[in-house]
Design a protein around this motif. Structure first.
Motif, PDB file in Angstrom:
ATOM      1  N   ALA A 110       0.827  -1.211   0.000  1.00  0.00           N
ATOM      2  CA  ALA A 110       0.000   0.000   0.000  1.00  0.00           C
ATOM      3  C   ALA A 110       0.862   1.263   0.000  1.00  0.00           C
ATOM      4  O   ALA A 110       0.518   2.256  -0.650  1.00  0.00           O
ATOM      5  N   ASN A 111       1.977   1.233   0.733  1.00  0.00           N
ATOM      6  CA  ASN A 111       2.865   2.400   0.765  1.00  0.00           C
ATOM      7  C   ASN A 111       3.524   2.617  -0.592  1.00  0.00           C
ATOM      8  O   ASN A 111       3.680   3.751  -1.050  1.00  0.00           O
ATOM      9  N   LEU A 115       2.979   5.941  -2.937  1.00  0.00           N
ATOM     10  CA  LEU A 115       4.110   6.770  -3.376  1.00  0.00           C
ATOM     11  C   LEU A 115       4.142   6.900  -4.892  1.00  0.00           C
ATOM     12  O   LEU A 115       4.335   8.002  -5.429  1.00  0.00           O
ATOM     13  N   VAL A 116       3.948   5.803  -5.592  1.00  0.00           N
ATOM     14  CA  VAL A 116       3.920   5.858  -7.055  1.00  0.00           C
ATOM     15  C   VAL A 116       2.759   6.729  -7.527  1.00  0.00           C
ATOM     16  O   VAL A 116       2.898   7.526  -8.467  1.00  0.00           O
ATOM     17  N   SER A 117       1.614   6.616  -6.871  1.00  0.00           N
ATOM     18  CA  SER A 117       0.443   7.395  -7.255  1.00  0.00           C
ATOM     19  C   SER A 117       0.696   8.891  -7.141  1.00  0.00           C
ATOM     20  O   SER A 117       0.300   9.667  -8.016  1.00  0.00           O
ATOM     21  N   VAL A 118       1.362   9.297  -6.068  1.00  0.00           N
ATOM     22  CA  VAL A 118       1.613  10.725  -5.852  1.00  0.00           C
ATOM     23  C   VAL A 118       2.831  11.204  -6.633  1.00  0.00           C
ATOM     24  O   VAL A 118       2.766  12.165  -7.402  1.00  0.00           O
ATOM     25  N   VAL A 208       7.714   0.705   7.827  1.00  0.00           N
ATOM     26  CA  VAL A 208       7.417  -0.696   7.582  1.00  0.00           C
ATOM     27  C   VAL A 208       6.642  -1.262   8.767  1.00  0.00           C
ATOM     28  O   VAL A 208       6.850  -0.863   9.912  1.00  0.00           O
ATOM     29  N   ASP A 209       5.737  -2.192   8.487  1.00  0.00           N
ATOM     30  CA  ASP A 209       4.938  -2.826   9.528  1.00  0.00           C
ATOM     31  C   ASP A 209       5.647  -4.042  10.101  1.00  0.00           C
ATOM     32  O   ASP A 209       5.482  -4.402  11.265  1.00  0.00           O
TER      33      ASP A 209
END
Length: 288
Positions: A110-111, A115-118, A208-209
């Motif tokens: 999801a992260n 990041l790619v989306s923004v 990171v989770d």
């Protein structure tokens, strides 16, 4: 050479990611120092409102637009509204960006996708939405895409961000050629490569989770130390917009450090050397 005031005064600017950091600095400088009418776009409505109020309280012209640059339809709607309500656009700055720390294999999907989306899609959406309007207008216009010193380096534990800035730089280099091929000499395209500029990008960065959380948080703390040596968004903005007025393609905020990184990158490629440990070369010039 013309001053940035002579070039930009009285025009309309659209700046994405304008709620905080370098985007807010660009918005304030464009509105208050250059006398532009500025449309501030950001997904953070509260931050956007604060920056707009700061500008208007000081006598500037600022309009907020809550926009997710990762949404193509939203950016298209912004471009169409600006063209209809404000007329010819003089300056477009595709600036919105987010950070991510941690080993690449620990990065949450999801992260990565956010990041790619923004950082990448957001720049593409800005270009795709605004360029037809700019091509159709006879007035001169400037398109600035925000890369980073990270666009000419390799940097561990920040791979998604560094990758995205390499993408923005190559996208902008290709766009520059396409604008020339289309015969649109009235549009100047530039890539902005800042060094360290004060912002909240490190505070708000993803982590990171699972996996090596210590490494991810250690990198965040290292970036906080870099921020202590950063220049202000207002100082960066003044430099960026003056270099844009001068017609520079590669715009740099701190020439000594950024040009050194560019030189090292060129020499590495010529010599076909594998990437060296980043901190041995760029301890004082880490990514924005």
């Amino acid at each position: 050479m013309a001053s940035s005031v002579e070039v930009f005064a009285g025009g309309t600017a659209v700046i994405t990611g304008a709620g905080t950091g370098i985007g807010a600095g660009l918005a304030r400088h464009a509105a208050l120092a250059l006398g532009m009418s500025v449309v501030l776009a950001d997904i953070d409505e509260a931050a956007l409102e604060r920056t707009c109020v700061d500008i208007t309280d000081d006598g500037g012209r600022a309009t907020p637009a809550v926009v997710n640059v990762g949404n193509a339809a939203a950016v298209q709607g912004l471009a169409d509204r600006v063209a209809k309500e404000s007329g010819p656009l003089r300056l477009l700055v595709n600036n919105a960006g987010v950070q991510q720390f941690g080993y690449l294999w620990d990065t949450p999907v999801a992260n990565w996708e956010r990041l790619v989306s923004v950082n990448i899609n957001g720049v593409f959406h800005g270009i795709r939405a605004f360029m037809p309007h700019l091509l159709a207008q006879p007035e001169q216009a400037w398109v600035l895409n925000m890369a980073s010193i990270g666009a000419v380096t390799a940097w561990p534990l920040q791979t998604p961000y560094i990758m995205s800035k390499h993408a923005v730089l190559s996208m902008t280099e290709c766009l520059h050629q396409e604008v020339a091929r289309a015969g649109a000499g009235h549009i100047q395209v530039s890539a902005v490569l800042p060094g360290a500029v004060t912002s909240r990008i490190f505070d708000e960065a993803g982590g990171v989770d699972g996996g090596d959380q210590t490494a991810a948080e250690g990198e965040r703390q290292a970036m906080f130390r870099v921020r202590e040596r950063a220049i202000s968004p207002e100082e960066a903005a003044a430099t960026i917009l003056q270099q844009a007025a001068d017609g520079e393609f590669y715009i740099v905020t701190q020439p000594e450090s950024v040009l050194a990184a560019m030189h090292d990158r060129a020499q590495q490629l010529i010599a076909r050397r594998p990437p060296a440990p980043a901190r041995s070369r760029f301890t004082a010039q880490q990514p924005e």
